[in-house]
Design a protein around this motif. Structure first.
Motif, short mmCIF file in Angstrom:
data_model
loop_
_atom_site.label_atom_id
_atom_site.label_comp_id
_atom_site.label_asym_id
_atom_site.label_seq_id
_atom_site.Cartn_x
_atom_site.Cartn_y
_atom_site.Cartn_z
N ALA A 159 0.82 -1.21 0.00
CA ALA A 159 0.00 0.00 0.00
C ALA A 159 0.85 1.26 0.00
CB ALA A 159 -0.93 0.00 1.20
N ASP A 160 2.01 1.19 0.65
CA ASP A 160 2.93 2.30 0.89
C ASP A 160 2.44 3.11 2.09
OD1 ASP A 160 5.11 3.93 0.66
OD2 ASP A 160 4.40 5.04 -1.08
N CYS A 161 3.33 3.35 3.01
CA CYS A 161 2.96 4.07 4.22
C CYS A 161 4.20 4.61 4.91
CB CYS A 161 2.19 3.16 5.18
SG CYS A 161 3.17 1.80 5.86
N ARG A 169 0.25 4.93 -11.94
CA ARG A 169 0.52 3.84 -12.87
C ARG A 169 1.69 2.98 -12.40
NH1 ARG A 169 -1.05 5.22 -19.03
NH2 ARG A 169 -2.99 6.34 -18.59
N THR A 170 1.59 2.57 -11.16
CA THR A 170 2.62 1.71 -10.57
C THR A 170 1.97 0.56 -9.83
OG1 THR A 170 2.70 3.10 -8.59
CG2 THR A 170 4.33 3.56 -10.31
N VAL A 171 2.76 -0.46 -9.60
CA VAL A 171 2.36 -1.63 -8.82
C VAL A 171 3.38 -1.80 -7.70
CG1 VAL A 171 1.95 -4.12 -8.85
CG2 VAL A 171 1.34 -2.73 -10.85
N ARG A 172 2.89 -2.09 -6.50
CA ARG A 172 3.78 -2.37 -5.36
C ARG A 172 3.44 -3.74 -4.80
NH1 ARG A 172 6.47 2.12 -2.44
NH2 ARG A 172 6.31 0.79 -0.59
N THR A 173 4.45 -4.37 -4.23
CA THR A 173 4.29 -5.70 -3.68
C THR A 173 4.82 -5.75 -2.25
OG1 THR A 173 6.47 -6.37 -4.49
CG2 THR A 173 4.58 -6.79 -5.94
N GLY A 174 4.50 -6.82 -1.55
CA GLY A 174 5.06 -7.09 -0.23
C GLY A 174 5.17 -8.59 -0.03
N ILE A 175 6.30 -9.02 0.51
CA ILE A 175 6.53 -10.44 0.76
C ILE A 175 6.82 -10.63 2.24
CG2 ILE A 175 8.01 -12.43 0.27
CD1 ILE A 175 8.62 -11.20 -2.45
#
Length: 298
Positions: free
Chosen positions: A124-126, A199-205
């Protein structure tokens, strides 16, 4: 072991300044396990349960300011639209009793790579708002927060006050692999968020590296592929070759270990599977929102 019980945030900061090694406790769902198994024996416990502002949230124009002690059940019930990825992650946390007690601040403070909230927060970004009595408050970007295995960027006299999370401007997803369907520590976890405005995609693992991480190479590849193919505008189905490469790069970003919950090779494999499936789910949702069909990634 001494028990400190401040009645206000100012008292809590003063107590932390006087006793820098004091361990904060709110929900207690992580701390009490460590104490009960004698993995930790702090000189002081700092009880934050009397501080009402830590259980509050505020929805702004672009972000949600989430108090460190807001229970997961409240996120699920009240913030599903603004924080869909985190709401999905909250559903996977342990049991109803623990979801009623635990909050994101505890996950961040413990900084375990297996913490359920981390992949959703990364995607999500924070920013994490922390404060000390001596230096005041500061915002730590989530990408800089995790510094090692169960270590974070907090100074000894700082406490986590809230998390400033970007409101969803596109579909988000989260999934977790475990040995059963409840009361389980993640074998691995994955989160993804589309951000159409940028226009971006973010991920988290999660639980597949020494710290929670993003699959940055996979994000860069997918961002370029979506832009070059005009996918954001035309809403076409993402081609299988793009989805496959994205999954491979997500899998390659993992740096897991073998342990009693799973092997390193299984974790890498599962991260790739989750990445491919979630990309299909979020893109299907994005396309549906543009008035097109509901087909996903093949």
């Amino acid at each position: 072991m001494d028990f400190l019980r401040p009645a206000s945030w100012e008292e809590a900061l003063a107590a932390k300044a006087e006793h820098p090694t004091a361990v904060p406790i709110a929900g207690g769902t992580d701390v009490m396990v460590e104490i009960n198994f004698d993995h930790r024996r702090p000189d002081h416990l700092l009880d934050l349960n009397r501080i009402a502002e830590l259980r509050e949230w505020h929805v702004g124009k672009d972000t949600v300011q989430l108090g460190a002690s807001v229970p997961y059940t409240q996120i699920m019930e009240h913030l599903r639209a603004e924080l869909p990825g985190l709401a999905l992650a909250s559903h996977t946390v342990a049991s109803p009793q623990i979801r009623n007690r635990g909050g994101v601040g505890g996950n961040l403070g413990t900084a375990s790579p297996a913490g359920d909230a981390h992949p959703a927060l990364l995607a999500a970004d924070c920013e994490v708002e922390v404060e000390s009595r001596a230096r005041g408050s500061r915002l730590i970007p989530i990408d800089a927060f995790y510094t090692g295995v169960k270590r974070n960027a907090l100074q000894a006299d700082e406490l986590i006050k809230s998390v400033h999370i970007k409101k969803a401007d596109g579909p988000q997803q989260y999934s977790k692999v475990g040995t059963r369907n409840a009361m389980v520590i993640a074998v691995c976890a994955f989160g993804i968020a589309l951000h159409p405005e940028t226009r971006t995609v973010r991920t988290g693992i999660g639980s597949a590296a020494p710290t929670p991480i993003r699959a940055k190479a996979a994000e860069e590849f997918l961002n370029a592929a979506l832009e070059e193919g005009g996918f954001w505008d035309n809403g076409k189905i993402i081609t299988p070759s793009i989805a496959k490469r994205f999954a491979e790069l997500c899998s390659g970003a993992a740096n897991p270990i073998d342990d009693v919950r799973g092997t390193a090779s299984y974790r890498r494999h599962a991260v790739g599977i989750m990445a491919r499936r979630q990309l299909g789910w979020v893109w299907e949702s994005y396309r549906g929102g543009k008035g097109r069909g509901a087909e996903g990634v093949a």
